[in-house]
Design a protein around this motif. Structure first.
Motif, PDB file in Angstrom:
ATOM      1  N   THR A 162       1.037  -1.260   0.526  1.00  0.00           N
ATOM      2  CA  THR A 162       0.056   0.248  -0.086  1.00  0.00           C
ATOM      3  C   THR A 162       1.235   1.129   0.040  1.00  0.00           C
ATOM      4  OG1 THR A 162      -0.051  -0.088   2.011  1.00  0.00           O
ATOM      5  CG2 THR A 162      -1.799  -0.745   0.975  1.00  0.00           C
ATOM      6  N   GLU A 163       1.844   1.251   0.484  1.00  0.00           N
ATOM      7  CA  GLU A 163       2.563   2.246   0.574  1.00  0.00           C
ATOM      8  C   GLU A 163       3.261   2.737  -0.573  1.00  0.00           C
ATOM      9  OE1 GLU A 163       4.481  -0.744   0.660  1.00  0.00           O
ATOM     10  OE2 GLU A 163       5.637  -1.374  -0.423  1.00  0.00           O
ATOM     11  N   PHE A 164       2.490   3.091  -2.246  1.00  0.00           N
ATOM     12  CA  PHE A 164       3.044   3.059  -3.406  1.00  0.00           C
ATOM     13  C   PHE A 164       1.917   4.233  -3.521  1.00  0.00           C
ATOM     14  CE2 PHE A 164       4.914  -1.029  -4.096  1.00  0.00           C
ATOM     15  CZ  PHE A 164       6.274  -0.164  -5.334  1.00  0.00           C
TER      16      PHE A 164
ATOM     17  N   ILE B 283      -3.109  -7.046   2.717  1.00  0.00           N
ATOM     18  CA  ILE B 283      -3.033  -5.617   3.028  1.00  0.00           C
ATOM     19  C   ILE B 283      -1.782  -5.014   3.689  1.00  0.00           C
ATOM     20  CG2 ILE B 283      -3.937  -3.360   2.764  1.00  0.00           C
ATOM     21  CD1 ILE B 283      -6.607  -3.952   2.303  1.00  0.00           C
ATOM     22  N   ARG B 284      -0.500  -4.893   3.102  1.00  0.00           N
ATOM     23  CA  ARG B 284       0.410  -5.063   4.357  1.00  0.00           C
ATOM     24  C   ARG B 284       0.407  -3.219   4.049  1.00  0.00           C
ATOM     25  NH1 ARG B 284       6.489  -5.633   2.140  1.00  0.00           N
ATOM     26  NH2 ARG B 284       5.656  -3.571   0.778  1.00  0.00           N
ATOM     27  N   THR B 285       0.234  -3.229   5.790  1.00  0.00           N
ATOM     28  CA  THR B 285       0.085  -1.534   6.112  1.00  0.00           C
ATOM     29  C   THR B 285       1.317  -0.971   5.403  1.00  0.00           C
ATOM     30  OG1 THR B 285       1.459  -2.205   7.879  1.00  0.00           O
ATOM     31  CG2 THR B 285      -0.986  -2.407   8.331  1.00  0.00           C
TER      32      THR B 285
ATOM     33  N   TRP C  91      14.171   3.711   9.290  1.00  0.00           N
ATOM     34  CA  TRP C  91      13.075   4.761   9.303  1.00  0.00           C
ATOM     35  C   TRP C  91      12.246   4.218   8.411  1.00  0.00           C
ATOM     36  CZ3 TRP C  91       8.998   8.525   9.644  1.00  0.00           C
ATOM     37  CH2 TRP C  91       8.259   8.983  10.961  1.00  0.00           C
ATOM     38  N   ARG C  92      11.826   2.335   8.842  1.00  0.00           N
ATOM     39  CA  ARG C  92      11.104   1.715   7.357  1.00  0.00           C
ATOM     40  C   ARG C  92       9.735   0.896   8.318  1.00  0.00           C
ATOM     41  NH1 ARG C  92      13.477  -2.912   2.930  1.00  0.00           N
ATOM     42  NH2 ARG C  92      11.061  -3.126   2.576  1.00  0.00           N
ATOM     43  N   GLY C  93       9.060   0.535   7.650  1.00  0.00           N
ATOM     44  CA  GLY C  93       7.966  -0.391   7.805  1.00  0.00           C
ATOM     45  C   GLY C  93       7.263  -0.165   9.387  1.00  0.00           C
TER      46      GLY C  93
ATOM     47  N   VAL D  80       6.471 -14.572   4.264  1.00  0.00           N
ATOM     48  CA  VAL D  80       8.196 -14.231   4.296  1.00  0.00           C
ATOM     49  C   VAL D  80       9.026 -13.491   3.163  1.00  0.00           C
ATOM     50  CG1 VAL D  80      10.514 -15.234   4.111  1.00  0.00           C
ATOM     51  CG2 VAL D  80       9.218 -16.690   5.455  1.00  0.00           C
ATOM     52  N   GLY D  81       9.285 -12.312   3.412  1.00  0.00           N
ATOM     53  CA  GLY D  81       9.416 -11.768   3.018  1.00  0.00           C
ATOM     54  C   GLY D  81      11.497 -11.172   2.180  1.00  0.00           C
ATOM     55  N   THR D  82      11.429 -12.639   1.264  1.00  0.00           N
ATOM     56  CA  THR D  82      12.905 -13.089   0.530  1.00  0.00           C
ATOM     57  C   THR D  82      13.157 -11.776   0.102  1.00  0.00           C
ATOM     58  OG1 THR D  82      11.927 -13.728  -1.361  1.00  0.00           O
ATOM     59  CG2 THR D  82      12.118 -15.061   0.567  1.00  0.00           C
ATOM     60  N   ASN D  83      12.860 -10.963  -0.233  1.00  0.00           N
ATOM     61  CA  ASN D  83      13.393  -9.435  -0.702  1.00  0.00           C
ATOM     62  C   ASN D  83      14.423  -8.719   0.170  1.00  0.00           C
ATOM     63  OD1 ASN D  83      12.414  -9.961  -2.512  1.00  0.00           O
ATOM     64  ND2 ASN D  83      10.784  -8.724  -3.155  1.00  0.00           N
TER      65      ASN D  83
ATOM     66  N   ASP E  82      22.505  -4.579   0.406  1.00  0.00           N
ATOM     67  CA  ASP E  82      22.035  -3.145  -0.287  1.00  0.00           C
ATOM     68  C   ASP E  82      21.380  -4.600  -1.729  1.00  0.00           C
ATOM     69  OD1 ASP E  82      20.420  -1.793  -0.905  1.00  0.00           O
ATOM     70  OD2 ASP E  82      21.717  -0.626  -0.543  1.00  0.00           O
ATOM     71  N   ARG E  83      19.830  -4.271  -1.141  1.00  0.00           N
ATOM     72  CA  ARG E  83      19.431  -4.879  -2.281  1.00  0.00           C
ATOM     73  C   ARG E  83      19.525  -4.667  -3.932  1.00  0.00           C
ATOM     74  NH1 ARG E  83      13.118  -5.096  -0.599  1.00  0.00           N
ATOM     75  NH2 ARG E  83      12.468  -4.922  -2.232  1.00  0.00           N
ATOM     76  N   VAL E  84      19.897  -3.459  -3.617  1.00  0.00           N
ATOM     77  CA  VAL E  84      19.535  -1.899  -4.933  1.00  0.00           C
ATOM     78  C   VAL E  84      21.192  -2.052  -5.287  1.00  0.00           C
ATOM     79  CG1 VAL E  84      17.503  -0.809  -4.504  1.00  0.00           C
ATOM     80  CG2 VAL E  84      19.471   0.458  -3.514  1.00  0.00           C
TER      81      VAL E  84
ATOM     82  N   VAL F 162       5.387 -17.264   1.305  1.00  0.00           N
ATOM     83  CA  VAL F 162       6.582 -16.332   0.996  1.00  0.00           C
ATOM     84  C   VAL F 162       5.891 -15.565  -0.142  1.00  0.00           C
ATOM     85  CG1 VAL F 162       8.857 -15.686  -0.373  1.00  0.00           C
ATOM     86  CG2 VAL F 162       7.949 -18.150   1.001  1.00  0.00           C
ATOM     87  N   CYS F 163       6.054 -14.182  -0.252  1.00  0.00           N
ATOM     88  CA  CYS F 163       5.685 -13.274  -1.151  1.00  0.00           C
ATOM     89  C   CYS F 163       7.302 -12.046  -1.514  1.00  0.00           C
ATOM     90  CB  CYS F 163       4.609 -12.279   0.049  1.00  0.00           C
ATOM     91  SG  CYS F 163       5.815 -11.268   1.151  1.00  0.00           S
ATOM     92  N   GLY F 164       8.356 -12.866  -1.967  1.00  0.00           N
ATOM     93  CA  GLY F 164       9.227 -12.240  -1.853  1.00  0.00           C
ATOM     94  C   GLY F 164       9.502 -12.776  -3.425  1.00  0.00           C
TER      95      GLY F 164
END
Ligand code: PEP
Ligand code: MG
Length: 590
Positions: free
Chosen positions: A310-312, A344-346, A369-371, A463-466, A476-478, A513-515
């Motif tokens: 939903t953060e989008f 729905i993920r907050t 400061w995340r999530g 599980v958010g594998t990312n 860092d994933r990016v 798993v949603c990653g």
């Protein structure tokens, strides 16, 4: 797809290699984002040369007018009159006598070369329009710049830009942020190519969700391509091809046909369940970033939505919409996938999902400061979202899930706020699901390590594998420099996955798993073997993952997972996964 104009056909083909992050083939004209004008050289003309210089200008204007009229006709034929009328504004620029006279005066009176005279006059003109506080006029600056670029190209030796961003195009940029991608006009962007990026960056995730071909890591590409160039983007193999030859185009027509054939065959599975050959049922759901994607879910054959990011909302508008607007949005999505439901993920603001000016995440946003940390620190904002989610749960099946949890205490505090919202709505007489299921994303190693404790508090894990890989490996994933350490099959990651499944199952809750690992059909044997109950993947990946699950046997996968847990070598585990995949669904791996 557009035809290559004859004058382009003779240009040599050039290939650039990058990283394939979203499959598909895009063919069209490049639009280079932020391609800046290089100020033309300025010099004094010889005496007597001004007449020829002005004639050169008139020719360039006539050529530009001709090109725009051709474009106008093409767009009118393809898209109808409304879209083609954009070019009326372009043509008007070419007829603005006051500006054109100023240009010719600079040539005649000051003996300035035409490129420089035109550039300087137009730049002043654009600056004065930019200064006016009128959004319509500011929008026109894009048209004027477009025309300016065309005229300059027609004055010089460079090939003219045949297309602008107002048409279908392949977007080329140094980098695209997730919010750039979120704001992308899907009617016009056929695919994108960037110089930097990575597979699990949200920019790439969105491209896959939207089925938009994308290639990243094309170092130095922006210097090699111009707006208007013909290009082909191969999102399967990570190639960007400028001026593709007729042979290349024919080869890609064949590839597209092969891929279409596989897709058509997979499409037949739409109504089948994701059950292994020996009867283990997996729930296969889809990830979405935008409400409008919910329409693709049924078509994909997914069972509901396993992750709604939903953060989008926030990234689009710079602020979360109010409770009513959110409730409406969530209800619409939920109704679209009822009775399977939506998780729905907050909001997971932070990491690489920050508005550009947000400094609050700190120097190291992925560790900052995340999530859920943002949500617990901004209780008003969080409660607005929780109330909206609860209200939607009164309309159709909804579950809620918290991101970036690192401690048990965070889960308890989030649940307390949820209970507060439920009390308020009850008192107000607003209906909601009293048994709303609450889940946690397991994506921080500390959460996986105390999964047995957290499992007592929630109804499911996803599980958010990312992020789990990123935080476990401290990669860092990016950041492409350390991409080789981003190892989904590292024993440390496999152990954490296993711990999470065991803790969840011991507490009687399901584990998903949603990653992006869930969408990789090479990983399917391992995840099935570890006992994952739910896979949530971008909608375009649902058919392939379903096919893979149906071809596998749980018993074989379990043996593979047991071996993987005892293995020290990620490459060997990948080899075993590949062997199983090739043995059971080779058609997906060609
Ligand atoms: C994950 O981390 O795996 C995940 C699904 O969440 P996101 O990609 O949005 O961080
Ligand atoms: Mg995550």
């Amino acid at each position: 797809m557009s035809e290559i104009p004859p004058h382009e056909a003779s240009k040599p083909e050039r290939r650039f290699e990058g990283v394939a992050v979203s499959p598909g083939i895009a063919r069209g004209n490049a639009f280079v984002k932020g391609e800046v004008f290089v100020e033309p050289d300025s010099f004094d003309l010889e005496e007597g040369a001004t007449g020829a210089e002005i004639a050169r200008f008139e020719d360039a204007l006539a050529e530009t007018r001709r090109q725009i009229e051709v474009l106008q006709k093409q767009v009118a034929a393809a898209a109808g009159g409304r879209d083609a009328s954009i070019f009326d504004a372009h043509l008007l620029v070419l007829e603005d006598r006051s500006v054109l006279d100023e240009v010719t005066a600079a040539v005649r009176d000051r003996r300035l070369n035409i490129e420089s005279a035109f550039y300087r006059t137009m730049s002043r003109y654009i600056e004065s329009i930019r200064a006016i506080d009128d959004p319509y006029l500011r929008e026109r600056v894009i048209d004027i710049e477009d025309v300016m670029q065309r005229v300059l190209r027609n004055l010089g030796s460079a090939a003219p830009a045949e297309y602008s961003a107002r048409h279908e195009h392949v977007l080329v940029a140094h980098v695209l942020t997730p919010s750039d991608t979120a704001a992308m006009d899907r009617e016009q962007v056929l695919g994108f190519a960037t110089e930097v990026g990575s597979y699990t960056a949200h920019t790439a995730i969105i491209a896959r969700s939207l089925g938009l071909p994308a290639v990243v890591g094309l170092h130095g590409f922006c210097d090699q391509v111009h707006t208007g160039d013909n290009m082909l983007l191969d999102g399967y193999n990570g190639l960007a091809i400028l001026n593709p030859s007729p042979e290349t185009l024919a080869e890609y027509d064949r590839l597209a046909e092969e891929k279409d054939q596989v897709a058509r065959r997979l499409d037949e599975l739409r109504d089948s369940d994701a059950v292994t050959g020996d009867g283990r049922a997996i729930t296969l759901s889809a990830n979405i970033e935008f409400a409008h994607e919910a329409g693709m879910i049924e078509q994909s054959g997914a069972r509901g939505i396993g992750l709604y990011r939903t953060e989008f909302f926030y990234l689009h508008d710079g602020a979360l919409p109010g409770e009513d607007q959110q409730a409406k949005n969530y209800s619409r999505v939920a109704r679209g996938v009822d009775p399977d439901g939506v998780i729905i993920r907050t909001m997971d603001i932070g990491g690489d999902k920050l508005p550009e000016d947000a400094e609050e995440a700190g120097e190291n946003p992925f560790l900052g400061w995340r999530g859920i940390r943002v949500s617990l620190g901004r209780k008003g904002l969080f409660k607005t979202q929780l109330r909206a989610i609860l209200r939607a749960s009164g309309v159709a099946k909804v579950r809620v899930m918290f991101p970036m949890v690192s401690t048990l205490d965070e889960v308890r505090r989030a649940k307390e706020l949820l209970a507060e919202c439920a009390d308020e709505l009850r008192a107000e007489g607003v209906p909601f699901d009293e048994a709303l299921e609450v889940g946690v994303m397991v994506e921080v190693p500390s959460a996986a390590l105390v999964a047995d404790q957290i499992a007592q508090e929630v109804d499911f894990f996803s599980v958010g594998t990312n992020d789990l890989i990123q935080y476990t490996m401290a990669v860092d994933r990016v950041n492409e420099r350390v991409a080789d350490l981003y190892q989904p099959l590292n024993p440390a990651v496999i152990r954490l996955l296993n711990m999470t499944v065991e803790a969840g199952h011991a507490a009687g809750i399901w584990v998903g798993v949603c990653g992006e690992m869930a969408a990789d059909i090479l990983m399917t044997p391992l995840l099935v073997g570890l006992g994952i109950d739910e896979f949530s993947v971008g909608a375009p990946r649902v058919p392939a993952v379903k096919h893979a699950v149906r071809k596998l046997s749980y018993a074989t996968c379990k043996t593979l997972a047991e071996d993987a847990l005892g293995d020290v070598d990620p490459a060997r585990v990948l080899g075993r996964c590949r062997e199983l995949a090739l043995a059971h669904y080779p058609e997906l791996l060609t």
